[in-house]
Design an enzyme around this catalytic site. Sequence first.
Site, mmCIF file in Angstrom:
data_model
loop_
_atom_site.group_PDB
_atom_site.id
_atom_site.type_symbol
_atom_site.label_atom_id
_atom_site.label_comp_id
_atom_site.label_asym_id
_atom_site.label_seq_id
_atom_site.Cartn_x
_atom_site.Cartn_y
_atom_site.Cartn_z
ATOM 1 N N ASP A 1 -0.270 -7.968 -5.950
ATOM 2 C CA ASP A 1 0.790 -8.887 -6.160
ATOM 3 C C ASP A 1 1.606 -9.301 -4.774
ATOM 4 O O ASP A 1 1.883 -10.534 -4.712
ATOM 5 C CB ASP A 1 1.686 -8.132 -6.987
ATOM 6 N N ASP B 1 -3.079 -8.613 -14.410
ATOM 7 C CA ASP B 1 -3.023 -7.282 -13.753
ATOM 8 C C ASP B 1 -4.213 -7.021 -12.849
ATOM 9 O O ASP B 1 -4.316 -6.296 -11.675
ATOM 10 C CB ASP B 1 -2.695 -6.272 -14.395
ATOM 11 N N GLU C 1 -5.073 -9.024 -9.816
ATOM 12 C CA GLU C 1 -4.114 -8.615 -8.698
ATOM 13 C C GLU C 1 -4.598 -7.195 -7.951
ATOM 14 O O GLU C 1 -4.818 -7.099 -6.946
ATOM 15 C CB GLU C 1 -2.641 -8.500 -9.236
#
Length: 240
Positions: free
Chosen positions: A55, A124, A127
Amino acid sequence: MATKRLTADELAEALRERTGHSFRDPQRLQRALTHASARSAHAGVDYERFEFLGDRVLGLVVADMLLAAFPEALEGELSLRLNALVNAETLSRIAEEIGLPELVRAGSDVRNLAERKRTNLRADALESLIAVLYLDGGLEAAQSFIHRYWQPRSQAMGVARRDPKTELQEWAHQAAGAVPDYLVEAREGPDHDPLFTVRVKVGVFEPAVGSGRSKREAEQAAAAALLVREGIWTSEGATP
């Protein structure tokens, strides 16, 4: 999510062309793309740590990319562009584009998740992949991948538009050294279909009023009304 469990080497090979990077540590890549639902009690540790790092790497590279691409843009516009490029929906679409969901190891219960949670899971995973690119090949490897899939999207966005509350916040600070003060004046209608009326005041300027089906929508309408009245916007959502 994955229907066939690939070995670490098979996973690295499957992602080599999609990322443009030859992974030196396939085992790390496999850990990064193994969801907690497919592992033991401490399953989420690696996945979540990779996600955390990815991230930050994504945000840095996209911010740098936007600064170079839009040298005349102010901080507010850059922030809007950044947020649009790193939100879960954008990440989920890119994950789908490169076929990442089919490579993620996850438990069978993941297939029954609501669409919003599946969107977050895909984001997710992407990332986590970015984190491994960074750890395996340095910033250059992560940057190359991010530019490949995010740069076309950044150019296709057109002119980023500020929302009225953001625009009013900055104008109020410059024009009056104050912050907008929002007050709900009325709430009408049934619970399932309410109508809010909000008044906003900035310093010595006359208040403006707006309505909407949520408090936030009414605040946006009030902010837009004040901006138009004061000549900051020629019409709702447009600058002179």
